[in-house]
Design an enzyme around this catalytic site. Sequence first.
Site, short mmCIF file in Angstrom:
data_model
loop_
_atom_site.label_atom_id
_atom_site.label_comp_id
_atom_site.label_asym_id
_atom_site.label_seq_id
_atom_site.Cartn_x
_atom_site.Cartn_y
_atom_site.Cartn_z
N ASN A 12 -4.46 4.21 7.45
CA ASN A 12 -6.19 4.30 7.34
C ASN A 12 -6.88 4.10 8.25
O ASN A 12 -8.05 4.55 8.59
CB ASN A 12 -6.77 4.06 6.10
N ASN A 19 -0.10 8.37 -1.57
CA ASN A 19 -0.42 9.68 -2.47
C ASN A 19 0.17 10.86 -1.79
O ASN A 19 -0.33 11.23 -0.83
CB ASN A 19 -1.52 9.65 -2.97
N HIS A 78 0.71 -1.17 0.12
CA HIS A 78 0.00 0.12 -0.05
C HIS A 78 0.96 1.20 0.04
O HIS A 78 1.46 1.65 1.08
CB HIS A 78 -0.80 -0.11 1.07
#
Length: 166
Positions: A65, A18, A15
């Site tokens: 996240n 950005n 993962h």
Amino acid sequence: MALASGRPKNFVGLHFFNPVQLMKLVEVIKTEHTDPQAIQLMTNFAHSINKTSVLCTDTPGFIVNRLLIPYLSEAMGLLDRNVASVADIDISMKLGAGYPMGPLQLADYVGLDTCLHILEGWLKDYPNDRFFIPNILRQKVKEGNYGRKTGKGFYHWNGDKVENPV
């Protein structure tokens, strides 16, 4: 997915964050079937492209996240309950916790539609966890105010430059 691949011992997730060229972290995700050599191969790959890797088991949101989205949701919940303003919530986390930007500015940057999509998926797939969708998030997405990508969310945006709170 690991079992469906037909090669569960070689199945590893990566993962990236950005913007990939700037963000230094890569989460390496293992399953109960992943061979330690496959993990090492992906860890070495991450290091070869100048990334720092962290290892976690497959869980919703992985590490970053899983922590980030509930944090953003809690900040929006404060707005739902009229606890504080957008500006006061964000400045509190910047000056009180040392974060480079507040949670509402970050939610705008990520995309309010993206936050909503993630929370809806987690609530559907993990109904016994403590996820919730703030009313203000649903409202802003329904109005087409996704944050930075539409120029308006919790803040007004001029391209990538944040301006005043809405």
